[in-house]
Design an enzyme around this catalytic site. Structure first.
Site, PDB file in Angstrom:
ATOM      1  N   GLY A  90     117.455 -25.842  81.816  1.00 31.76           N
ATOM      2  CA  GLY A  90     116.297 -24.964  80.805  1.00 31.76           C
ATOM      3  C   GLY A  90     117.005 -24.212  80.001  1.00 31.76           C
ATOM      4  O   GLY A  90     118.221 -24.125  79.773  1.00 31.76           O
ATOM      5  N   CYS A  91     116.449 -23.330  79.447  1.00 30.73           N
ATOM      6  CA  CYS A  91     117.049 -21.922  78.721  1.00 30.73           C
ATOM      7  C   CYS A  91     118.116 -21.384  79.375  1.00 30.73           C
ATOM      8  O   CYS A  91     118.214 -21.179  80.574  1.00 30.73           O
ATOM      9  CB  CYS A  91     115.782 -20.982  78.409  1.00 30.73           C
TER      10      CYS A  91
END
Length: 222
Positions: free
Chosen positions: A34-35
């Site tokens: 993810g981020c």
């Protein structure tokens, strides 16, 4: 370097970093979770991790950037001491800290293990099979071979620490371009994000020459 308004009582952060293992003595792992800001902090606080950096990988577009990512994924790259933490232990952190059972809405944020060698590939595949067996669910996380890693822009590196400007400014002033690959910066980035144990934090704080203002700001974030 900006003149200090206090009398140093310890070696500078640069001296502490000089005792870290050189890249030639570490192994490297690369994960998409993810981020990349969160994984950078989480791994940075993990004992045995020597350096972290965030960037882009897993795609084919040449020279990706944050605003022109193409088919690449946000990833964290981790240099670690295999005598202290195993690749399998890093995989445990990886599987526990992203969503493995559903496909991402964007390739940018997909879960992926980017293996550096056959041993990592086999370990990742084995742990994926174990996770599926234990949960009875199909894992959507990809396991691929790392082709190339592209370092992300400076403002993404050690993002949680940069969100504590008093500390980040002081360290960047001392390190210059070496800030990204600093073990001290990786640890503090993890600590200000709430990771790490109290004794680990206090041990590091006792070794550093942070100004009282910077150390106070770190403690405020804990």
């Amino acid at each position: 370097m900006t003149p200090s308004a206090y009398e140093p009582t310890h070696p500078t952060e640069l001296a502490v970093d000089a005792e870290s293992l050189p890249p030639s003595a570490t192994e490297t792992a690369t994960f998409g979770m993810g981020c990349f800001w969160g994984p950078d902090a989480r791994f940075g606080a993990t004992p045995g991790v020597v350096r972290t950096r965030v960037g882009y990988a897993g795609g084919t577009d040449p020279e990706p950037s944050y605003y022109s990512l193409g088919d690449h994924t946000e990833v964290v790259q981790v240099e670690y001491d295999p005598d202290v933490v195993s690749y399998e232990a890093l995989l445990d952190v990886f599987w526990a800290n992203h969503t493995p059972f559903s496909a991402p809405l964007k390739r940018q944020y997909r879960g992926v293990v980017l293996a550096h060698n056959d041993r990592q590939q086999e370990a990742a595949e084995q742990t994926r099979e174990e996770l599926e067996s234990r949960t009875g669910k199909s894992v959507e996380t990809a396991i691929e071979t790392l082709d190339r890693f592209y370092l992300a822009e400076d403002y993404h590196q050690k993002y949680e620490l940069r969100s504590t400007p008093v500390v980040a400014d002081e360290l960047e002033d001392r390190y210059g371009g070496a800030f990204v690959d600093s073990t001290v910066a990786a640890r503090l980035n993890g600590f200000v994000a709430g990771h790490g144990e109290d004794d680990e934090r206090e041990t590091l704080f006792a070794e550093l020459d942070l100004s009282p203002a910077a150390l106070s700001e770190v403690r405020r974030r804990l």
